[in-house]
Motif scaffolding. Structure first.
Motif, PDB file in Angstrom:
ATOM      1  N   VAL A 215      22.322  17.584  32.867  1.00  0.00           N
ATOM      2  CA  VAL A 215      22.231  18.509  31.739  1.00  0.00           C
ATOM      3  C   VAL A 215      23.564  19.207  31.464  1.00  0.00           C
ATOM      4  N   THR A 239      17.326  23.246  34.204  1.00  0.00           N
ATOM      5  CA  THR A 239      18.009  22.954  32.941  1.00  0.00           C
ATOM      6  C   THR A 239      18.590  24.219  32.332  1.00  0.00           C
ATOM      7  N   SER A 287      12.755  25.385  28.884  1.00  0.00           N
ATOM      8  CA  SER A 287      12.714  23.941  29.065  1.00  0.00           C
ATOM      9  C   SER A 287      11.308  23.549  29.499  1.00  0.00           C
ATOM     10  N   SER A 318      16.525  17.545  29.423  1.00  0.00           N
ATOM     11  CA  SER A 318      17.222  16.279  29.596  1.00  0.00           C
ATOM     12  C   SER A 318      16.422  15.166  28.931  1.00  0.00           C
TER      13      SER A 318
END
Length: 360
Positions: A215, A239, A287, A318
């Protein structure tokens, strides 16, 4: 259909006040101003069960806030088959031992399903009691805990209620739990606790996946575009953690941090601390949970409906994580907020790249 209903009334209390779990932390949660979350979600699930059930439904439950009160509020006539003790007048007086005793009483009544309200810890109590009894009775959970790693829960309380009333087949699913003390310290150690039978339905959530893809470029792109006039509410996870590092600070372990114009305003914040730090323009950055797709309602209860209402929402992930998700999910305890979040959501997957994913 004969269903046993048990509620863990303290499940999820630690979420909005930043405790990341309630095991052994009930007094501290209350001292921080936490309110019971599970009873309301139980009523929502039981109301859905009642609406979807046929007339041939028998409900067994435990006394007081362990299920009796919630069944009554949902309009279900339930037979109380377990009472903790005469002094158990508040949620703080009940324990995991009461959950296990209630489940044993349900099995003695020959139930077709154990329907519980709680988190992974409650799921472990229910599953181990069923397995210790040598029973193959299925179980299904209403998600009310802070972190939900097990694949034995309905996606939402309403989903769980509908499934409990209408399922016609079952399959083996995993019950997992983590060490909450290690979790509060930023480490996630999952442990398989049991394999149990669970109703089969699309709205039974998957087990949570840990980890993701690279990431760095995503985080660098986000940081390069950070607006000094915006207050950023940065959710937990690796993330968003990479974004925090790009912004120049070490993220709190699995916590929610608030940042604006080079300054960390709140570290590992509670709902109240986050609300107090908000400015005129606010952006929540989250995320999705791998394997489940939740962006709100699992592990980040500090980002409450009140926080979301005052903010825009940015989702980052991601590519590898999105490949295993399919859709995004929300479960904030506020139907109006959930509805406002549903629809197509742009998800940042790289320095410049985005994908569209539907929020359901």
């Amino acid at each position: 259909m004969r269903i046993g209903v048990v509620v863990n009334p303290i499940a999820g209390m630690g979420g909005r006040v930043g405790l990341k779990g309630t095991d052994g932390k009930v007094d501290e949660a209350r001292a921080r101003g936490a309110r019971e979350r599970a009873p309301g979600r139980a009523v929502e699930a039981l109301s859905a069960l009642r609406a979807a059930a046929t007339d041939d439904l028998t409900v067994f439950t435990a006394a007081g806030d362990l299920g009796e009160a919630e069944c009554a509020e949902a309009g279900l006539d339930a037979a109380v088959v377990y009472r903790p003790n005469d002094d158990a007048d508040s949620p703080g007086d009940t324990t995991a031992a009461d959950t296990r005793a209630a489940v044993r009483a349900f099995l003695d009544e020959g139930v077709d399903l154990v329907f519980f309200v709680g988190g992974d810890g409650t799921a472990v109590d229910v599953a181990e009691t069923i397995n210790d009894a040598g029973s193959d009775v299925p179980m299904l959970g209403v998600p009310a805990g802070v972190k939900i790693y097990s694949s034995v829960f309905g996606v939402t309380p309403k989903d769980a209620g509908r499934i409990a009333a209408t399922f016609d087949r079952v399959a083996d699913r995993e019950v997992n739990d983590i060490d909450e003390d290690a979790y509060r310290g930023g480490e996630v150690h999952t442990e398989l606790k049991a394999v149990v039978r669970v109703p089969v339905a699309d709205a039974v959530q998957s087990s949570k996946q840990v980890g993701g893809g690279t990431v760095e470029s995503l985080a660098g792109g986000f940081a390069s575009e950070a607006d000094p006039d915006v207050t950023y509410v940065l959710g937990p996870g690796s993330t968003v953690g990479a974004i925090k590092r790009q912004l120049g600070f070490e993220p709190s372990p699995l916590g929610v941090d608030v940042w604006r114009d080079g300054e960390v305003l709140v570290r590992d914040g509670t709902e109240a601390e986050i609300l107090a730090a908000l400015g005129d323009r606010n952006e929540v950055v989250v995320s999705p949970i791998g394997g489940q797709g939740f962006i709100f309602g699992r592990g980040n209860h500090q980002i409450s409906p009140d926080v979301i209402r005052q903010s825009t929402v940015t989702v980052v992930a991601s590519r590898e994580k999105l490949d295993g998700v399919g859709v995004l999910r929300v479960d904030t305890d506020d139907e109006a907020v959930d509805e406002s979040l549903r629809g197509w959501q742009k998800v940042r997957v790289g320095r410049y790249e985005h994908r569209l994913l539907k929020v359901v």
